[in-house]
Design a protein around this motif. Structure first.
Motif, PDB file in Angstrom:
ATOM      1  N   THR A  78       0.814  -1.220   0.000  1.00 36.62           N
ATOM      2  CA  THR A  78       0.000   0.000   0.000  1.00 36.62           C
ATOM      3  C   THR A  78       0.841   1.261   0.000  1.00 36.62           C
ATOM      4  OG1 THR A  78      -0.124   0.022   2.424  1.00 36.62           O
ATOM      5  CG2 THR A  78      -1.820  -1.215   1.248  1.00 36.62           C
ATOM      6  N   VAL A  79       2.145   1.111   0.219  1.00 35.33           N
ATOM      7  CA  VAL A  79       3.043   2.269   0.207  1.00 35.33           C
ATOM      8  C   VAL A  79       3.948   2.235  -1.023  1.00 35.33           C
ATOM      9  CG1 VAL A  79       4.840   3.506   1.465  1.00 35.33           C
ATOM     10  CG2 VAL A  79       3.000   2.374   2.723  1.00 35.33           C
ATOM     11  N   ASP A  80       4.688   1.130  -1.211  1.00 38.53           N
ATOM     12  CA  ASP A  80       5.689   1.079  -2.281  1.00 38.53           C
ATOM     13  C   ASP A  80       5.060   1.058  -3.675  1.00 38.53           C
ATOM     14  OD1 ASP A  80       7.813   1.224  -0.594  1.00 38.53           O
ATOM     15  OD2 ASP A  80       8.211  -0.929  -0.538  1.00 38.53           O
ATOM     16  N   LEU A  81       3.884   0.460  -3.819  1.00 34.64           N
ATOM     17  CA  LEU A  81       3.294   0.384  -5.161  1.00 34.64           C
ATOM     18  C   LEU A  81       2.801   1.740  -5.663  1.00 34.64           C
ATOM     19  CD1 LEU A  81       1.384  -3.018  -5.228  1.00 34.64           C
ATOM     20  CD2 LEU A  81       3.641  -2.436  -6.122  1.00 34.64           C
ATOM     21  N   PHE A  82       2.658   2.721  -4.762  1.00 32.61           N
ATOM     22  CA  PHE A  82       2.337   4.063  -5.237  1.00 32.61           C
ATOM     23  C   PHE A  82       3.476   4.607  -6.104  1.00 32.61           C
ATOM     24  CE2 PHE A  82      -0.865   4.418  -1.797  1.00 32.61           C
ATOM     25  CZ  PHE A  82      -1.905   4.936  -2.540  1.00 32.61           C
ATOM     26  N   ILE A  83       4.720   4.262  -5.746  1.00 34.83           N
ATOM     27  CA  ILE A  83       5.866   4.725  -6.538  1.00 34.83           C
ATOM     28  C   ILE A  83       5.820   4.123  -7.941  1.00 34.83           C
ATOM     29  CG2 ILE A  83       8.380   4.843  -6.619  1.00 34.83           C
ATOM     30  CD1 ILE A  83       8.416   4.471  -3.594  1.00 34.83           C
TER      31      ILE A  83
END
Length: 259
Positions: free
Chosen positions: A53-58
């Motif tokens: 939920t955090v890294d895939l935003f990048i």
């Protein structure tokens, strides 16, 4: 040919190294975020899913930025997604170290998400350059099939040949050449077309002139920065400014009516 092969080999090597660096940085950041999730009430599959939920935003933001650049537009929403994921990942990795740790511990926690962002951005830039070269390549010429013969106009009736007799001769009637009158020579001198003016250098052309030239280029193919630099003879910074003006300025009424 050797220089071209060496350039291609270096580009392939840089791409492989960038992919390996991106994978390693994302893995380290993902593992650290998994440990943080496990220590704060999540376990099992939920602890493994939470870092996404955090890294895939990048990843999502970078891919959307690449799509926007290929469409010759600026997607601020995609930039915001990439920035949000990057800042969140760095902040969570650093906060997971805990209070009272050494400065080096915070640096070690911040390196993986920062490296993941930079490496993934470098990878997307290489992909963009490859796609840009493909879009600028000229279209292949279609060769006619050997069995297809070009259409030829039907032969018309041949003009009858002039009879040639034994006593025929070529007669030349040479009239005396009259000197040209002053009025005729003056009119011919005045009606002679003026020599074409040399093209204006790019440095002497205004932005409005370059915008019109860029609009004309856009009607014949993709308006990429490389093509504008090559066709208009301008630098990258000015090409970016001119293309932004073309995107943000409506076309003249005459051009809209023609289209």
């Amino acid at each position: 040919m050797p220089n071209r092969r060496a350039t291609a080999a270096l580009a392939a090597g840089a791409a492989l190294v960038t992919i390996a660096l991106t994978a390693a940085a994302f893995w380290l950041s993902y593992e650290h975020l998994h440990d943080i999730a496990g220590g704060n009430g999540l376990s099992g599959s939920r602890a493994w899913a939470w870092p996404a939920t955090v890294d895939l935003f990048i990843v999502t933001g970078e891919l959307l930025v690449l799509r926007a650049s290929l469409r010759q537009t600026t997607d601020w929403w995609a930039i915001a997604l990439a920035a949000l994921g990057s800042v969140g990942s760095v902040a969570l990795n650093i906060s997971g170290v805990g209070a009272g740790a050494s400065v080096l511990a915070y640096v070690v926690a911040a390196v993986p998400p920062t490296a993941a962002l930079v490496a993934f951005g470098a990878l997307m830039r290489q992909v963009h350059e490859v796609l840009d070269r493909i879009s600028d390549a000229p279209a292949p010429k279609v060769q006619p099939h050997p069995d297809e013969q070009p259409e030829q106009a039907a032969p018309g009736p041949a003009a009858p040949a002039a009879p040639v007799g034994p006593h025929s001769a070529l007669e030349l009637h040479l009239a005396p050449m009259l000197s040209a009158s002053p009025e005729v020579t003056a009119d011919a001198h005045l009606s002679a077309p003026a020599p074409a003016a040399p093209p204006t250098p790019a440095a002497d052309r205004t932005d409005d002139e370059l915008i019109e030239a860029a609009r004309a280029l856009a009607t014949t193919g993709p308006l990429s920065l490389r093509r504008m630099q090559r066709e208009l003879g301008i630098g990258q910074a000015r090409a970016q400014r001119i293309r932004d003006a073309v995107d943000n300025t409506p076309a003249p009424a005459s051009e809209e009516a023609a289209s």
